[in-house]
Design a protein around this motif. Structure first.
Motif, PDB file in Angstrom:
ATOM      1  N   ASP A 189       0.839  -1.203   0.000  1.00 15.75           N
ATOM      2  CA  ASP A 189       0.000   0.000   0.000  1.00 15.75           C
ATOM      3  C   ASP A 189       0.876   1.256   0.000  1.00 15.75           C
ATOM      4  OD1 ASP A 189      -2.641  -1.263   0.235  1.00 15.75           O
ATOM      5  OD2 ASP A 189      -1.850  -2.007   2.141  1.00 15.75           O
ATOM      6  N   VAL A 190       1.916   1.211   0.840  1.00 16.95           N
ATOM      7  CA  VAL A 190       2.891   2.301   0.878  1.00 16.95           C
ATOM      8  C   VAL A 190       4.279   1.676   0.996  1.00 16.95           C
ATOM      9  CG1 VAL A 190       3.719   4.351   2.111  1.00 16.95           C
ATOM     10  CG2 VAL A 190       1.277   3.816   2.137  1.00 16.95           C
ATOM     11  N   SER A 191       5.241   2.212   0.244  1.00 12.04           N
ATOM     12  CA  SER A 191       6.637   1.792   0.421  1.00 12.04           C
ATOM     13  C   SER A 191       7.423   2.957   0.992  1.00 12.04           C
ATOM     14  CB  SER A 191       7.258   1.360  -0.909  1.00 12.04           C
ATOM     15  OG  SER A 191       6.599   0.215  -1.389  1.00 12.04           O
ATOM     16  N   LEU A 192       8.368   2.645   1.853  1.00  7.73           N
ATOM     17  CA  LEU A 192       9.172   3.687   2.497  1.00  7.73           C
ATOM     18  C   LEU A 192      10.643   3.429   2.240  1.00  7.73           C
ATOM     19  CD1 LEU A 192       6.755   2.761   4.693  1.00  7.73           C
ATOM     20  CD2 LEU A 192       7.776   4.646   5.956  1.00  7.73           C
ATOM     21  N   HIS A 193      11.348   4.458   1.830  1.00  2.00           N
ATOM     22  CA  HIS A 193      12.797   4.340   1.741  1.00  2.00           C
ATOM     23  C   HIS A 193      13.346   4.433   3.161  1.00  2.00           C
ATOM     24  CE1 HIS A 193      16.866   6.285   0.573  1.00  2.00           C
ATOM     25  NE2 HIS A 193      16.985   4.985   0.678  1.00  2.00           N
ATOM     26  N   LEU A 194      14.127   3.427   3.546  1.00  2.14           N
ATOM     27  CA  LEU A 194      14.736   3.406   4.874  1.00  2.14           C
ATOM     28  C   LEU A 194      16.247   3.462   4.707  1.00  2.14           C
ATOM     29  CD1 LEU A 194      12.639   0.499   6.476  1.00  2.14           C
ATOM     30  CD2 LEU A 194      12.115   2.947   6.475  1.00  2.14           C
TER      31      LEU A 194
ATOM     32  N   THR B 225      11.785  -3.722  10.307  1.00  2.00           N
ATOM     33  CA  THR B 225      11.087  -4.504   9.282  1.00  2.00           C
ATOM     34  C   THR B 225      11.291  -5.988   9.566  1.00  2.00           C
ATOM     35  OG1 THR B 225      13.086  -4.244   7.933  1.00  2.00           O
ATOM     36  CG2 THR B 225      11.216  -2.831   7.382  1.00  2.00           C
ATOM     37  N   ASP B 226      10.424  -6.848   8.978  1.00  2.00           N
ATOM     38  CA  ASP B 226      10.597  -8.294   9.147  1.00  2.00           C
ATOM     39  C   ASP B 226      11.498  -8.831   8.033  1.00  2.00           C
ATOM     40  OD1 ASP B 226       9.096  -8.637   6.849  1.00  2.00           O
ATOM     41  OD2 ASP B 226       7.284  -9.305   7.891  1.00  2.00           O
ATOM     42  N   ALA B 227      11.642 -10.156   7.969  1.00  2.00           N
ATOM     43  CA  ALA B 227      12.570 -10.776   7.013  1.00  2.00           C
ATOM     44  C   ALA B 227      12.191 -10.458   5.567  1.00  2.00           C
ATOM     45  CB  ALA B 227      12.595 -12.288   7.234  1.00  2.00           C
ATOM     46  N   ASP B 228      10.911 -10.161   5.310  1.00  2.00           N
ATOM     47  CA  ASP B 228      10.473  -9.830   3.946  1.00  2.00           C
ATOM     48  C   ASP B 228      10.490  -8.329   3.672  1.00  2.00           C
ATOM     49  OD1 ASP B 228       9.933 -12.535   3.440  1.00  2.00           O
ATOM     50  OD2 ASP B 228       7.971 -12.343   4.440  1.00  2.00           O
ATOM     51  N   GLY B 229      10.975  -7.558   4.633  1.00  2.00           N
ATOM     52  CA  GLY B 229      11.026  -6.109   4.425  1.00  2.00           C
ATOM     53  C   GLY B 229       9.743  -5.393   4.794  1.00  2.00           C
ATOM     54  N   ARG B 230       8.771  -6.107   5.353  1.00  2.00           N
ATOM     55  CA  ARG B 230       7.535  -5.431   5.762  1.00  2.00           C
ATOM     56  C   ARG B 230       7.762  -4.652   7.041  1.00  2.00           C
ATOM     57  NH1 ARG B 230       1.957  -8.276   4.070  1.00  2.00           N
ATOM     58  NH2 ARG B 230       0.992  -6.668   5.354  1.00  2.00           N
ATOM     59  N   VAL B 231       7.265  -3.437   7.073  1.00  2.00           N
ATOM     60  CA  VAL B 231       7.418  -2.600   8.267  1.00  2.00           C
ATOM     61  C   VAL B 231       6.582  -3.214   9.393  1.00  2.00           C
ATOM     62  CG1 VAL B 231       6.987  -0.318   9.255  1.00  2.00           C
ATOM     63  CG2 VAL B 231       7.831  -0.524   6.895  1.00  2.00           C
ATOM     64  N   THR B 232       7.206  -3.345  10.573  1.00  2.00           N
ATOM     65  CA  THR B 232       6.487  -3.951  11.707  1.00  2.00           C
ATOM     66  C   THR B 232       6.073  -2.923  12.757  1.00  2.00           C
ATOM     67  OG1 THR B 232       8.623  -4.440  12.717  1.00  2.00           O
ATOM     68  CG2 THR B 232       7.587  -6.211  11.450  1.00  2.00           C
ATOM     69  N   ALA B 233       6.706  -1.753  12.758  1.00  2.00           N
ATOM     70  CA  ALA B 233       6.360  -0.753  13.776  1.00  2.00           C
ATOM     71  C   ALA B 233       6.957   0.597  13.393  1.00  2.00           C
ATOM     72  CB  ALA B 233       6.920  -1.176  15.147  1.00  2.00           C
ATOM     73  N   PHE B 234       6.418   1.640  13.988  1.00  2.00           N
ATOM     74  CA  PHE B 234       7.041   2.973  13.940  1.00  2.00           C
ATOM     75  C   PHE B 234       7.334   3.356  15.370  1.00  2.00           C
ATOM     76  CE2 PHE B 234       4.998   2.711   9.926  1.00  2.00           C
ATOM     77  CZ  PHE B 234       5.887   3.351   9.078  1.00  2.00           C
ATOM     78  N   LEU B 235       8.600   3.449  15.706  1.00  2.00           N
ATOM     79  CA  LEU B 235       8.983   3.692  17.098  1.00  2.00           C
ATOM     80  C   LEU B 235       9.498   5.116  17.257  1.00  2.00           C
ATOM     81  CD1 LEU B 235      10.880   0.313  17.548  1.00  2.00           C
ATOM     82  CD2 LEU B 235       8.517   0.822  18.188  1.00  2.00           C
ATOM     83  N   GLU B 236       9.038   5.775  18.307  1.00  2.00           N
ATOM     84  CA  GLU B 236       9.516   7.135  18.604  1.00  2.00           C
ATOM     85  C   GLU B 236      11.016   7.096  18.875  1.00  2.00           C
ATOM     86  OE1 GLU B 236       7.748  10.059  18.827  1.00  2.00           O
ATOM     87  OE2 GLU B 236       5.826   9.159  18.293  1.00  2.00           O
TER      88      GLU B 236
ATOM     89  N   GLN C   8       5.833  -1.433   3.115  1.00  2.00           N
ATOM     90  CA  GLN C   8       7.056  -2.127   2.730  1.00  2.00           C
ATOM     91  C   GLN C   8       8.256  -1.196   2.893  1.00  2.00           C
ATOM     92  OE1 GLN C   8       7.036  -5.322   1.847  1.00  2.00           O
ATOM     93  NE2 GLN C   8       9.200  -5.498   1.312  1.00  2.00           N
ATOM     94  N   GLY C   9       9.299  -1.682   3.535  1.00  2.00           N
ATOM     95  CA  GLY C   9      10.511  -0.879   3.675  1.00  2.00           C
ATOM     96  C   GLY C   9      11.497  -1.216   2.574  1.00  2.00           C
ATOM     97  N   MET C  10      12.155  -0.211   2.019  1.00  2.00           N
ATOM     98  CA  MET C  10      13.244  -0.481   1.087  1.00  2.00           C
ATOM     99  C   MET C  10      14.519   0.100   1.688  1.00  2.00           C
ATOM    100  SD  MET C  10      13.629   0.143  -2.950  1.00  2.00           S
ATOM    101  CE  MET C  10      15.051   1.157  -3.273  1.00  2.00           C
TER     102      MET C  10
END
Ligand code: GTP
Length: 360
Positions: free
Chosen positions: A131-136, A150-161, A213-215
């Motif tokens: 749905d959204v990809s983020l450059h990390l 991110t998890d092993a597949d690059g999916r974002v798992t959280a946004f931490l302060e 998704q994180g890249m």
């Protein structure tokens, strides 16, 4: 067609001591307004429509970039009456988008210098079905940033302060300020009020089960949040470390704009940029520094990793390192300025007024 939203507004420029009248995206980096690098990179990657989303001094952008044709783009401008935050600004730009609901829309923070492969980013987004990809990007010291694991597949798992204790540093990945949104998710951001992508939009999407998704990549990346970072970025553009088709001239140790005058015995290295009509005196040595238009660096001055504002003057034999000299400020001869010092616009420092090293 690929379109992009460029975020260039917010609460104000963090370069204020230098650029009271110039929003940061228009301060020259490697000889052209910083924003020109982002726009040229987007154009080179096949972006053809850009919405510039801003909230302050919007009228400085349009006279310079116009409709974008010179960059091979079609640029449109949208201005918030009050800053709406990153998410609100993206939502505010939605009315000018032409993409269909399922199409990818790029979003870029306006204060980041990066070598991100934009085409590959969009292709990876499409391939993943996110749905959204983020450059990390990975940083050595993530304490100053929100973390994005991110998890092993690059999916974002959280946004931490921002982490406050060592055990909270669960990753060195941070949000690098470039995204691909599915168009329908831009439209779904609440309108008419301030919204933050990092604090509201992304965590809300995660909680609702969306695919973020994180890249992660190791390309050049620099947050231009401080004047020192801005000088570094400008030098890296000149040196070719930060790739940009908008650098006016060949990449190398220095960039001297055509109307500048540099004495034959002056030495310019480390990606130093000399702006239009600036004068560099005999024996001056400049390393990794940016000298803006009309500034004067007198004979024998030594300037390292510093920003010399437009029409400012650096006196003879003065030593400046890691400093910002504001527009039209004057630093007299035989001073020594170091370590993050900022000389306010229009200020005047007499000769021999400041030194850091011992008298011995
Ligand atoms: P929020 O996520 O909204 O809290 O913003 P932030 O303060 O975390 O964002 P940051 O200062 O890191 O800015 C990221 C990019 O968004 C920069 O290029 C800013 O110029 C831009 N930006 C931030 N706030 C606004 C805003 O209110 N309006 C617009 N148009 N751009 C903004």
């Amino acid at each position: 067609m690929t379109e992009a939203i460029l975020l260039v507004g917010g609460k104000g420029t963090r370069l204020r001591p230098l650029t009271v009248h110039t929003p940061k995206p228009m301060v020259p980096a490697a000889g052209v307004p910083f924003l020109a690098h982002q726009l040229a990179r987007a154009s080179a990657a096949g972006v053809d429509h850009v919405v510039l989303a801003t909230s302050y001094l919007a009228d400085v952008f349009e006279p310079y970039f116009g409709d974008g044709a010179a960059l091979g783009l079609h640029i449109e401008y949208v201005t918030e009456h009050e800053p709406l935050g990153t998410g609100g600004a993206i939502r505010n730009a939605a009315s000018l988008l032409r993409s269909a609901p399922g199409d990818p829309v790029l979003v870029f923070n306006g204060d980041i210098l990066t070598g991100l492969d934009i085409r590959a980013f969009v292709a990876a987004h499409t391939a993943s079905g996110a749905d959204v990809s983020l450059h990390l990007t990975r940083v050595a010291d993530p304490r100053a940033y929100g973390l994005v694991p991110t998890d092993a597949d690059g999916r974002v798992t959280a946004f931490l302060e921002k982490p406050t204790a060592p055990e909270e540093i669960v990753t060195d990945q941070i949000n690098a300020g470039a995204y691909v949104f599915r168009r329908s998710l831009v439209d779904a951001i609440p309108g008419g009020r301030p919204v933050s992508v990092e604090r509201e939009v992304f965590p809300g999407l995660l909680a609702a089960g969306a695919h973020l998704q994180g890249m992660v990549d190791a390309t050049y990346w620099l947050d231009l949040g401080t004047p020192q970072a801005f000088v570094r970025g400008s030098a890296d553009l000149v040196l070719g470390r930060a790739p940009s088709p908008a650098v006016p001239g060949r990449c190398g140790d220095r960039l001297v704009l055509p109307t500048a005058e540099v004495a034959p015995g002056a030495k310019l290295t480390g990606g130093t940029v000399i702006g239009e009509r600036a004068l560099i005196g005999e024996g001056a040595r400049l390393t990794g520094s940016t000298v803006l238009s009309g500034a004067v660096v007198e004979p024998g001055a030594v300037v390292t990793d510093s920003l010399i504002g437009a029409h400012a003057r650096v006196g003879a034999r003065t030593v400046i390192s890691g400093a910002v000299v504001g527009d039209r400020a004057s630093v007299g001869a035989d001073n020594e300025l170091r370590a993050g010092i900022r000389i306010w616009c229009d200020a005047a420092l007499p000769p021999g007024a400041v030194r850091f090293s011992s008298d011995a």
